[in-house]
Design a protein around this motif. Sequence first.
Motif, PDB file in Angstrom:
ATOM      1  N   GLY A 891       0.819  -1.206   0.000  1.00 10.59           N
ATOM      2  CA  GLY A 891       0.000   0.000   0.000  1.00 10.59           C
ATOM      3  C   GLY A 891       0.850   1.251   0.000  1.00 10.59           C
ATOM      4  N   GLN A 892       0.209   2.365  -0.363  1.00  6.16           N
ATOM      5  CA  GLN A 892       0.919   3.636  -0.451  1.00  6.16           C
ATOM      6  C   GLN A 892       1.511   4.032   0.905  1.00  6.16           C
ATOM      7  N   GLU A 893       0.808   3.723   1.982  1.00  3.29           N
ATOM      8  CA  GLU A 893       1.299   4.051   3.315  1.00  3.29           C
ATOM      9  C   GLU A 893       1.780   2.817   4.068  1.00  3.29           C
ATOM     10  N   GLN A 894       1.973   1.728   3.332  1.00  3.52           N
ATOM     11  CA  GLN A 894       2.438   0.463   3.906  1.00  3.52           C
ATOM     12  C   GLN A 894       1.595   0.068   5.119  1.00  3.52           C
ATOM     13  N   ASN A 895       0.286   0.126   4.954  1.00  2.97           N
ATOM     14  CA  ASN A 895      -0.611  -0.188   6.066  1.00  2.97           C
ATOM     15  C   ASN A 895      -1.196  -1.590   5.980  1.00  2.97           C
ATOM     16  N   SER A 896      -0.844  -2.339   4.943  1.00  2.00           N
ATOM     17  CA  SER A 896      -1.251  -3.739   4.840  1.00  2.00           C
ATOM     18  C   SER A 896      -0.013  -4.616   4.970  1.00  2.00           C
ATOM     19  N   LYS A 897      -0.165  -5.730   5.658  1.00  2.00           N
ATOM     20  CA  LYS A 897       0.993  -6.606   5.836  1.00  2.00           C
ATOM     21  C   LYS A 897       0.578  -8.066   5.731  1.00  2.00           C
ATOM     22  N   ILE A 898       1.392  -8.832   5.013  1.00  2.00           N
ATOM     23  CA  ILE A 898       1.224 -10.280   4.920  1.00  2.00           C
ATOM     24  C   ILE A 898       2.394 -10.934   5.658  1.00  2.00           C
ATOM     25  N   THR A 899       2.081 -11.915   6.471  1.00  2.00           N
ATOM     26  CA  THR A 899       3.100 -12.581   7.274  1.00  2.00           C
ATOM     27  C   THR A 899       3.043 -14.085   7.041  1.00  2.00           C
ATOM     28  N   LEU A 900       4.213 -14.677   6.823  1.00  2.00           N
ATOM     29  CA  LEU A 900       4.342 -16.136   6.678  1.00  2.00           C
ATOM     30  C   LEU A 900       5.295 -16.627   7.753  1.00  2.00           C
ATOM     31  N   LYS A 901       4.877 -17.669   8.474  1.00  2.00           N
ATOM     32  CA  LYS A 901       5.716 -18.239   9.520  1.00  2.00           C
ATOM     33  C   LYS A 901       5.792 -19.754   9.360  1.00  2.00           C
ATOM     34  N   VAL A 902       6.976 -20.289   9.594  1.00  2.00           N
ATOM     35  CA  VAL A 902       7.171 -21.739   9.616  1.00  2.00           C
ATOM     36  C   VAL A 902       7.854 -22.069  10.940  1.00  2.00           C
ATOM     37  N   ASN A 903       7.204 -22.865  11.770  1.00  2.00           N
ATOM     38  CA  ASN A 903       7.731 -23.218  13.087  1.00  2.00           C
ATOM     39  C   ASN A 903       8.138 -24.678  13.142  1.00  2.00           C
ATOM     40  N   ASN A 904       9.185 -24.944  13.908  1.00  2.00           N
ATOM     41  CA  ASN A 904       9.742 -26.296  14.086  1.00  2.00           C
ATOM     42  C   ASN A 904      10.154 -26.898  12.744  1.00  2.00           C
ATOM     43  N   ILE A 905      10.997 -26.163  12.039  1.00  2.00           N
ATOM     44  CA  ILE A 905      11.487 -26.623  10.735  1.00  2.00           C
ATOM     45  C   ILE A 905      12.225 -27.952  10.866  1.00  2.00           C
ATOM     46  N   LEU A 906      12.905 -28.171  11.976  1.00  2.00           N
ATOM     47  CA  LEU A 906      13.676 -29.399  12.184  1.00  2.00           C
ATOM     48  C   LEU A 906      12.792 -30.587  12.562  1.00  2.00           C
ATOM     49  N   ASN A 907      11.493 -30.336  12.748  1.00  2.00           N
ATOM     50  CA  ASN A 907      10.540 -31.397  13.094  1.00  2.00           C
ATOM     51  C   ASN A 907      10.965 -32.145  14.352  1.00  2.00           C
ATOM     52  N   ASP A 908      11.426 -31.399  15.356  1.00  2.00           N
ATOM     53  CA  ASP A 908      11.856 -32.009  16.608  1.00  2.00           C
ATOM     54  C   ASP A 908      10.636 -32.455  17.415  1.00  2.00           C
ATOM     55  N   THR A 909      10.870 -33.333  18.362  1.00  2.00           N
ATOM     56  CA  THR A 909       9.800 -33.854  19.214  1.00  2.00           C
ATOM     57  C   THR A 909      10.014 -33.374  20.654  1.00  2.00           C
ATOM     58  N   ARG A 910       8.929 -33.338  21.425  1.00  2.00           N
ATOM     59  CA  ARG A 910       9.014 -32.991  22.839  1.00  2.00           C
ATOM     60  C   ARG A 910       9.034 -34.283  23.644  1.00  2.00           C
ATOM     61  N   GLU A 911      10.138 -34.454  24.385  1.00  2.00           N
ATOM     62  CA  GLU A 911      10.329 -35.689  25.128  1.00  2.00           C
ATOM     63  C   GLU A 911      10.782 -35.409  26.553  1.00  2.00           C
TER      64      GLU A 911
END
Length: 941
Positions: A891-911
């Motif tokens: 936008g002209q005033e940069q008032n719109s934002k798109i966000t992409l997130k990827v969590n736990n890329i390593l595919n770790d487990t909770r143990e």
Amino acid sequence: MHKKILSVIAISLALVQFAFAQVGTIRGELTDGEFNDVLPFANILVKGTTVGTTSDFEGAYSLEVEPGTYTVVFSYIGYTPQEITDVVVEAGKITELNVLLQPASAQLDEVVVTTTVRKNTEASVLNLQKNSVTLMDGLSLEGIKTMGASNIASAVKRVPGVSVQDGKYVYVRGLGDRYTKSILNGMDIPGLDPDKNTVQMDIFPTNILENVIVLKSASAELPADFTGGVVNIITKDFPTQKQMSISASVGYNPSMHFQDNYLSYEGGATDFLGFDDGTRELPFPSNSVIPSPSDSNRNSILDDYTRAFESNMAAQEQTSKPDFSLGFSYGNQFNVGDNTLGFIASLDYKNTTRFYEGFENGIYQKAPESDIYELRFDRRQRGDLGTNNVLGSALVGLSYKTGRSKYRLNLLHIQNGESRAALYDQRTEISNALDVVKDNLEYSERSVSNLLLSGKHTSEDASFTSEWSLSPTLTSVQDKDVRLTTFIVNPDGFTISSDAGFPTRLWRDLKEVNAVGKIDFTKSYSLFDNKALFKFGGLYSYKQREYGIYNYDIAFYNFSTASLNGDPDAILLEENIWTRENNSGSYARGNFQPANSFDSNQNTTAFYLSNEFKFADRLRAIIGVRAENFTTFFTGQNNTGTEVYNEEKTISELDFFPSANFIYEVKDNVNMRLSYSKTTARPSFKELSVVQIADLLTGVLFLGNLDLQPTYIDNFDFRFEVFGDSAQMFAISSFYKKFKDPIEIVAYDITAPNQFTPRNSPSADVLGLEFEARKNFGFITEGLKDLSLNVNVSIIDSKIEMAKGENQEYDSRQTFARDGETIDETRQLQGQSPFLVNAGLNYNNRNIGLETGVFYNVQGKTLEVVGFGQNPDVFTQPFNSLNFNFSKTFGQEQNSKITLKVNNILNDTRESLYDSFGAAKQNFSYREIGTAFSLGYSLNF
């Protein structure tokens, strides 16, 4: 005639609106670069014009000017004036300009510091941290924006020594929840789990924040019950300009979402709003006396009680839905005559689904024989678990400022509902040789309602200020109609018997009232020809909790459970319910359990004195003492009813907590810090009780302990820090903590491996080092100045002295040591991580609105449950969290934002694993988390 009048009014309003649209506003705050204090009645002048103003008693100012580019001069008696160039003002818009002024006492000649708007903004990010006498790390709103974080939990984990558990709870310096405290605008606030010291950090959107402060050393005005750190969440009171935003996001985890074998069950119509519609309420009065089939006088009503229960007892398969969230926030300030009214509001909604396929829980023990090393399980569970969590929060804030006073009212409500369904196999070998299959259905409804009313008043010359706050909170936690059905697996089918337990229906109800009031006074005066601040004040806190358990089960009379064919939903079918006529079938039994109910209260009265002053030009200190009188009272009884307590005083302590913080300014951008403080950690309501609380999913039983005593900690801290341009810095810190009577969660005894209780250990020592570096790559080429690396590492060594004697930990470990095993007299402190690493590679180009980064976090192997006798230690294993963030404004005033997130890329487990000498590690808890993707959109007005 009326039309002409209306026309004139309309034209006049249009002209007024047009006239106001032709000017812009410069607005901000002036702060003292030496004391982290405001600068009241400072001078602000637009260079080359006659336009000027003065700041108010809080250092705030506002100027209206014609559109253009200006240089603004800020000055204050005894401080070096500062000129800010390239201040761009647009018609009808507000330009925010916060300025820091440094004392001029060391200047021989008058000097004017000149800087640009951008450099001034970047410098302010670390200013609070640089000039604080107490050891702290800060996240300003500007810094949070740079990270692209949508909530505090996402942002605060970039702070050195800070980790975020379960995506919402903050731990400082690797210490557990017991030693970390979170406060909102300087006041205690309980979270959705009232037994935790920290409130959920993911409920606060960043666009309503002023800053987030993580304090790692104590001072007299802070509460004494923290050791790792205090996280102070400060919301805006007067937004610089109108701000309104809406946001939405959707999340997808391939291992959890759109799975057709996801487990759930039929709930209420309002589950999606975070509360039950009454479907799961106890279906009859809690004081009801349910007759048995053999009670010929009253058994005619037994089937009515049995039919009152919801008949659904089995977990049901359905397709899991993706996560999604919605958010709205608004903020503005208005002129009311000569005064100012500020308003903020925030609404947030999150709906998350988790599906742990193939989860495991286990209870293991050592063999009685010392030459057998491998662990054997008392019970082991394997199956599938589905959860749906709904979290809603609403925050409304009003602020009103007059010439010498400010009043503030904040209202916060958090609503949470979580449903859980599990289907799993369980095998037991030690206490009972059985193979069973279990269906577990649970629903927890939690809510927190908080009001904060505060005021700030100042003298005519702003040298004396008084601040007061009142904050009542109501907390409710209800486990509604928790259901557990256990079928014994036989060669020829399934049966139910007392060997594995009858079908259970459980209600738990917790109500807590928390009322806090405090008052603070600050006097600015001169000491050793330098500015000094004398502070004193007091606090009173009252907390009262009621807790009750209503436990029922489904028994059988003259009925073969094999005919149910292993179907939990068949148990309460009409044809299978006992009646007086058929004299056969299932029936309800049970009542209120006084042994697992209590009424308890805590009272804290505090008073403090502190003085912040300078010994010399480069040496400052804040020295103080805090007195706290802490008492607790308990009403309840033990499990057998042989011990009854009525307003029993369980703790009564008057303690003094001294603190001393010193900062030596080696250079303008280099500091050395040294601090000492005494703090405490107190048992929670649940811990300081005789209650027995069962987790029906895992089979773990928590046992309260009325003999607990508070923990006392002596804290020593040292820090060396170097601050650079563009928010760059380097710091190295060391700390030492001496614990007396630390509270730990331990295995209860050798005969009950599934029972855990809190106990005091004699003493513990924690020694740690922290490294932090923030550096951009502009030194390579100017084109890389927007690429930066942020690394912080904490290395911590903890040792606790084990209690010796009969039935004590050290002797029990000696008794059940394996052949060739050496038992030391010390071990790791429960809940203390040995290391913590946060690292982030971030690219942030504000000109094009692009921010992206890769962030890594890991916490070392941590003692979770202390072993006893045959029960080995349980350790939480490191979870390697690698996440990617990308955001782009449009936008002209940069008032719109798109966000992409990827969590736990390593595919770790909770143990969490049992760890015993010479034996293979075994699962205490195992969950596959999967890799999660989320896409969000936000629009600012």
